[in-house]
Design a protein around this motif. Structure first.
Motif, short mmCIF file in Angstrom:
data_model
loop_
_atom_site.label_atom_id
_atom_site.label_comp_id
_atom_site.label_asym_id
_atom_site.label_seq_id
_atom_site.Cartn_x
_atom_site.Cartn_y
_atom_site.Cartn_z
N SER A 79 0.83 -1.21 0.00
CA SER A 79 0.00 0.00 0.00
C SER A 79 0.86 1.26 0.00
O SER A 79 0.49 2.27 -0.61
CB SER A 79 -0.94 0.01 1.20
N LYS A 193 -5.67 2.68 4.12
CA LYS A 193 -5.16 1.32 4.38
C LYS A 193 -3.92 1.37 5.28
O LYS A 193 -3.79 0.58 6.21
CB LYS A 193 -4.80 0.63 3.06
N CYS A 204 -7.66 6.40 10.00
CA CYS A 204 -8.17 5.51 8.95
C CYS A 204 -9.59 5.90 8.56
O CYS A 204 -9.91 6.02 7.38
CB CYS A 204 -8.14 4.06 9.44
#
Length: 279
Positions: A79, A193, A204
């Motif tokens: 990510s 992520k 998040c």
């Protein structure tokens, strides 16, 4: 390896996988050759064969399935790479398009078509995006397997087709608008992520909600009313129905169908998050 992994370790993400299953040749053969989730009759048969309790065998298969899952560290590194690319290419695109006349007036995409100069900045923008999506097409088979594998495969095919097709036909002006619009939300999802893997729940949630808003605004608002409007109607008006008009717009509409599917999934996720209090 040299940037993402140290960052993950500094954030407290451990390079350790799930609990490994006890070695067993019979169960391993069933797992690899027959099924990863055996039914009741097969469990009873294995129980008699091994003289194990059924619950113990179920636990073995659960541990064995988890054993194949990638570690949080692996997912964080993947990510972080995507976040770095999406963020960099988005700001490159915005900086380049800010001075481009077609960014402010989409009719400029079709004036003097197809005799429009290909500048070096435009060329590098296109080639970087094309190279990245080709890398995603190939790495999808070796990266972490996700539930949306098939829909992402269709997305990568449509994207590569559009980038290549628009480059060959010198439709790069409208192509840069499509690319920049798609990059606007992707880095926010990867940021969400990263925060999730690092267990920063509020961060998040904030990134995911911001991603959802930007995604829906850009892909259900700006994309159809700005991009599809110029490719379907302004192009027809200014240069007429050129031979590749149908294929070009067919690919763009395919992307719009994917946008609608993903928007539904995002809204559903956001609704569930509001009900539970977290993403």
């Amino acid at each position: 390896r040299f940037i993402a992994k140290p960052c993950a370790i500094n954030l407290g993400i451990q390079d350790s996988g799930p609990h490994r299953a006890q070695p067993n040749a019979i169960l391993e053969k069933v797992f690899t050759s027959i099924t990863k989730s055996p039914g009741g009759k097969r469990l009873e048969g294995l129980s008699k064969q091994l003289d194990w309790d059924v619950r113990k065998i179920q636990r073995w298969f659960r541990h064995r399935r988890n054993q194949d899952k990638p570690t949080t560290l692996t997912k964080f590194c993947e990510s972080m790479w995507r976040f770095t690319f999406y963020l960099s290419i988005f700001f490159y695109g915005i900086r380049f398009l800010w001075t481009a006349p077609w960014f402010w007036d989409t009719r400029q995409c079709w004036y003097n078509y197809p005799f429009q100069p290909l500048t070096s900045r435009l060329y590098y923008y296109y080639i970087l995006e094309l190279a990245f999506y080709w890398s995603l097409m190939f790495s999808q088979f070796t990266d972490i397997k996700r539930k949306d594998f098939l829909i992402m495969f269709v997305h990568h095919l449509a994207t590569i087709g559009l980038i290549t097709f628009s480059y060959i036909n010198n439709m790069v002006r409208v192509g840069t608008l499509v690319l920049c619009l798609h990059d606007a939300s992707d880095f926010l999802l990867e940021a969400a992520k990263l925060a999730n893997y690092a267990k920063y729940q509020r961060l998040c949630d904030a990134f995911f909600m911001l991603f959802g808003v930007v995604f829906i605004v850009t892909r259900l608002g700006i994309y159809p009313f700005w991009i599809l409007n110029t490719t379907l109607f302004e192009s027809w008006e200014l240069i007429g129905p050129y031979p590749s008009w149908w294929l070009f717009n067919g690919l763009l509409i395919t992307l719009q169908v994917l946008h609608i599917i993903w928007s539904y999934l995002i809204i559903r996720t956001a609704y569930k998050a509001l009900m539970r209090g977290k993403v």
